[in-house]
Enzyme design. Structure first.
Site, PDB file in Angstrom:
ATOM      1  N   GLU A 235       6.502 -10.842  -1.499  1.00 18.37           N
ATOM      2  CA  GLU A 235       4.764 -11.764  -1.464  1.00 18.37           C
ATOM      3  C   GLU A 235       3.890 -11.618  -2.412  1.00 18.37           C
ATOM      4  O   GLU A 235       2.989  -9.829  -2.273  1.00 18.37           O
ATOM      5  CB  GLU A 235       4.254 -11.093   0.035  1.00 18.37           C
TER       6      GLU A 235
ATOM      7  N   GLU B 216       9.306 -12.094   6.013  1.00 19.02           N
ATOM      8  CA  GLU B 216       9.966 -10.994   5.492  1.00 19.02           C
ATOM      9  C   GLU B 216      11.639 -10.658   6.110  1.00 19.02           C
ATOM     10  O   GLU B 216      12.182 -10.231   5.725  1.00 19.02           O
ATOM     11  CB  GLU B 216       9.138  -9.540   5.996  1.00 19.02           C
TER      12      GLU B 216
ATOM     13  N   PHE C  45       3.096  -4.222   2.086  1.00 15.38           N
ATOM     14  CA  PHE C  45       2.538  -3.176   3.273  1.00 15.38           C
ATOM     15  C   PHE C  45       3.515  -2.671   4.260  1.00 15.38           C
ATOM     16  O   PHE C  45       4.476  -3.475   4.916  1.00 15.38           O
ATOM     17  CB  PHE C  45       0.716  -3.934   4.448  1.00 15.38           C
ATOM     18  N   ALA C  46       4.203  -1.106   4.670  1.00 13.60           N
ATOM     19  CA  ALA C  46       4.671  -0.772   5.615  1.00 13.60           C
ATOM     20  C   ALA C  46       4.980  -1.319   6.637  1.00 13.60           C
ATOM     21  O   ALA C  46       6.494  -1.331   6.947  1.00 13.60           O
ATOM     22  CB  ALA C  46       4.852   0.501   4.942  1.00 13.60           C
TER      23      ALA C  46
ATOM     24  N   PHE D   5       5.216  -4.199   7.418  1.00 15.10           N
ATOM     25  CA  PHE D   5       6.293  -5.749   6.825  1.00 15.10           C
ATOM     26  C   PHE D   5       7.131  -4.763   7.257  1.00 15.10           C
ATOM     27  O   PHE D   5       7.659  -5.905   7.710  1.00 15.10           O
ATOM     28  CB  PHE D   5       5.340  -6.831   6.339  1.00 15.10           C
TER      29      PHE D   5
ATOM     30  N   HIS E  35      -1.955  -2.381   9.603  1.00 14.66           N
ATOM     31  CA  HIS E  35      -1.310  -2.386   7.920  1.00 14.66           C
ATOM     32  C   HIS E  35      -1.584  -0.776   7.701  1.00 14.66           C
ATOM     33  O   HIS E  35      -2.163  -0.445   6.201  1.00 14.66           O
ATOM     34  CB  HIS E  35      -2.478  -3.028   6.828  1.00 14.66           C
TER      35      HIS E  35
END
Lengths: 326, 333
Positions: A29, A58, A81-82, A84, A127
């Site tokens: 992304e 995702e 971001f983790a 996701f 986030h």
């Protein structure tokens, strides 16, 4: 040695590995513009067949990363971001982590997934997670969590040259931090911890974003006469058990500092290693400094209340070290 | 049946028949042996859907990829996988195609482009799309065909993968085998609208009689040609029917419950609907083959099935150490 910001070191690693191997591609992304700066400039250098923005999907991106390896690519997937990772978790947990065993070892899985993690920026609950405990529990995924510029570059280059699926979790709050990076083709092996600070009274085992506050705590404790040894694991899968146990044998006391929630977090796993294999060395209970079992709140004062910091780490250390300067 | 194709010779037709029959007879054998407890775990059988997988795989090459489903034996055999290695896998033997580490739901042969059966319903969408993306980047003309069922079409990754394939004009073929059931649930009770309408938003579509091997072949050939020449993805829906349960011996845990009638199942087994009986009638009716030709195919299939059973039973137990050494390349788990 050149001084580079953490995020620049990651960018350098991507440039070098894409130059080195034309089968390395980057998808994800907004990778073309790069909101974190880690993929910036790659599009101008390598073009749309080597780096490409994906739609925001995702659950499909993670599966596509696996599929593209069938065509001989090493896929670097940026998930931003983790949190996701959870959105794309099916293909990570059910496909990527299991595919090599399920197929009897027919294939290798040259996949590197990058995601920023951690709190401290008022990014709120969706986030700010670290996600590494969930990844550690899968079995088939390596997880690197660099704490400084040199390791960020060296661990990412190792990941991109590996045929095993690896995560590089970027400590979001550390992106601007400067650090020395060795010249040349700098590689850092997985599974080899670094002694970030030597000490004899207590061992602080930590990783990624928590190395800095652990060192800050160690410095403060030193002024009180407590010398803490800080072990930077660098990767949590594979994990350098020998380094943890060697330091524990030296100090007899262990505090684990980790930016994940307490219940079934990485800290509990490390504490279990100490209890199981380092019991004879322990002079005091193992203490964990981590995030309570809550979502990360938005307001800075509330966020600070739940995140580990140097003061909380120092308090935990003092609690198990009786030797205090007069 | 679709028209006889002049480009086919007798050998081509009999090869289609043989492959369908190999799936049918090998799975009938699995059904029986499952009830005797001859191998561990569950099997999900493809009986009744053979024309779909065989027709589709007959017009792609070894270098092309397929992703399959939990009902994957038929796709594995249709794409050229070896029966005896598949059986050995189902038996949990080290001679298995996955050394006994995957089992029925994970038969895969990457050397033949078989990217694996998959225990996650809809798990193949993104994998096939990723492979097609790889082919597009390479520009090598390979295609990726994703087999899935009407049940999987209700997963969100179906839309996501069609979107990516369409946006980037990838050589993905979405091969929907519409058998009307989502495991133990009638699909129409959980599905809004028509599946084909979902695909129409993104790509050319066609619905074919999935029990007519030549009709499937013709439809997929067109989709493959489009994909190979840069024309992007296609959706091919084959209307078919799952004769067996979701998995074998399911009665044992359905507690007497049913989700479809015996009459419905029986209707799909009649000579005018069963894909193999229909194709055999077509071959004899068109004078392409006679009873002796068909008997020879049957005999050769039965022999291969028996050899495969013997191979699997004689195999060596899987090596448990592989669980630790195979998770990573050159790294212990």
């Amino acid at each position: 040695m050149p001084r580079r910001r953490y995020i620049q070191a990651i960018n350098d690693a991507l440039f070098e590995e894409m130059e080195r191997n034309e089968n390395v591609i980057v998808i994800g992304e907004d990778v073309e513009l790069a909101i974190f700066g880690d993929t910036r400039g790659l599009y101008d250098r390598f073009g749309p067949n080597r780096i490409r923005n994906t739609p925001i999907c995702e659950a499909t991106m993670t599966g596509m990363a696996l599929g593209a390896t069938a065509a001989g690519f090493h896929v670097v997937l940026h998930m931003m971001f983790a949190n996701f990772v959870y959105t794309g978790f099916d293909a990570i947990a059910n496909q990527i982590a299991k595919m090599r065993l399920m197929t009897g070892g027919q294939i290798a899985l040259p996949i590197t997934i990058i995601a920023g993690y951690g709190g401290g920026g008022s990014n709120a609950a969706q986030h700010s997670d670290s996600a590494h405990p969930a990844l550690m529990n899968l079995g088939g995924i390596n997880v690197a969590m660099p704490s400084n510029s040199a390791d960020a570059k060296g661990l990412l280059k190792t990941a991109i040259r590996s045929n095993n699926p690896s995560f590089l979790l970027e400590a979001s709050a550390r992106g601007g931090q400067m650090g020395d990076v060795p010249d040349g083709d700098h590689l850092v092996p997985f599974g080899k911890a670094a002694i970030a600070r030597e000490g004899s009274d207590v061992t602080i085992v930590t990783v990624g974003s928590m190395v800095k506050p652990s060192l800050d705590a160690a410095k403060a404790l030193s002024e009180e006469g407590i010398e803490a040894e800080v072990i930077d694991l660098r990767t949590v899968v594979p994990i350098d058990e020998a380094a943890i146990l060697a330091s524990l044998a030296k100090t007899g006391r262990l505090v684990v500092v980790d930016e994940s929630r307490d219940r079934c977090g990485a800290g509990g796993y490390i504490a279990a290693i100490a209890a199981d294999k380092g019991f004879a060395s322990l002079k005091a209970p193992v203490k964990r400094v981590n995030i309570p079992n809550v979502a990360i709140p938005f307001a800075p004062i509330a966020e600070a209340a739940v995140l580990p910091d140097a003061n909380k780490i120092a308090v935990a250390v003092r609690g198990i070290v009786s030797k205090v300067a007069a | 049946m679709a028209e006889a194709n002049v480009s086919h010779n007798q050998a081509d037709y009999l090869a289609l028949l043989r492959r369908m029959l190999l799936i049918r007879r090998s799975e009938e054998r699995l059904s029986a042996l499952c009830r005797e407890g001859k191998f561990p775990g569950a099997v999900h059988l493809y009986i009744g859907q053979e024309a779909s997988g065989v027709g589709a795989c007959s017009v792609i090459e070894d270098r092309d990829w397929i992703t399959s489903t939990h009902r994957g034996h038929g796709h594995f055999l249709a794409k050229g996988g070896e029966l005896k290695r598949m059986y050995a896998e189902i038996w949990g033997k080290r001679e298995g195609i996955c050394k006994g580490m995957g089992g029925s739901m994970h038969v895969a042969d990457f050397s033949k482009g078989i990217l694996g059966a998959n225990g996650i319903v809809g798990g193949g969408f993104a994998i096939a799309t990723g492979a097609a993306f790889g082919a597009k980047l390479r520009g090598d003309g390979r295609v990726a065909m994703c087999f899935f069922g009407d049940g999987a079409a209700n997963q969100g990754t179906f839309m996501e993968s069609m979107n990516v394939s369409s946006a980037w004009q990838l050589p993905t073929i979405f091969l929907c085998e519409n058998n009307g059931v989502s495991e133990f649930t009638i699909s129409s009770t959980v599905t809004g609208g028509k599946l084909v309408d979902r695909a129409k938003a993104f790509m050319p579509t066609v619905i074919v009689d999935g029990n007519d091997v030549l009709a499937v072949q013709a439809a997929v050939r067109e989709a493959v040609e489009r994909a190979r020449t840069g024309g992007g993805p296609s959706y091919v829906e084959t209307t078919t029917y799952r004769i067996q349960g979701h998995l074998e011996a399911e009665d044992a845990f359905l507690g007497g419950g049913t989700y479809r009638s015996a009459e419905e199942i029986s209707a799909w087994q009649q000579a005018n609907r069963d894909p193999i009986l229909r194709f055999q009638a077509f071959l004899t009716g068109e004078g392409i083959a006679d009873a002796a030709d068909l008997a020879a195919v049957e005999q050769s299939v039965l022999e291969e099935v028996e050899e495969a059973v013997a191979f699997a039973e004689a195999g060596e137990d899987a090596d448990p150490e592989l669980a630790f050494s195979l998770m990573f390349e050159n790294q212990e788990a």
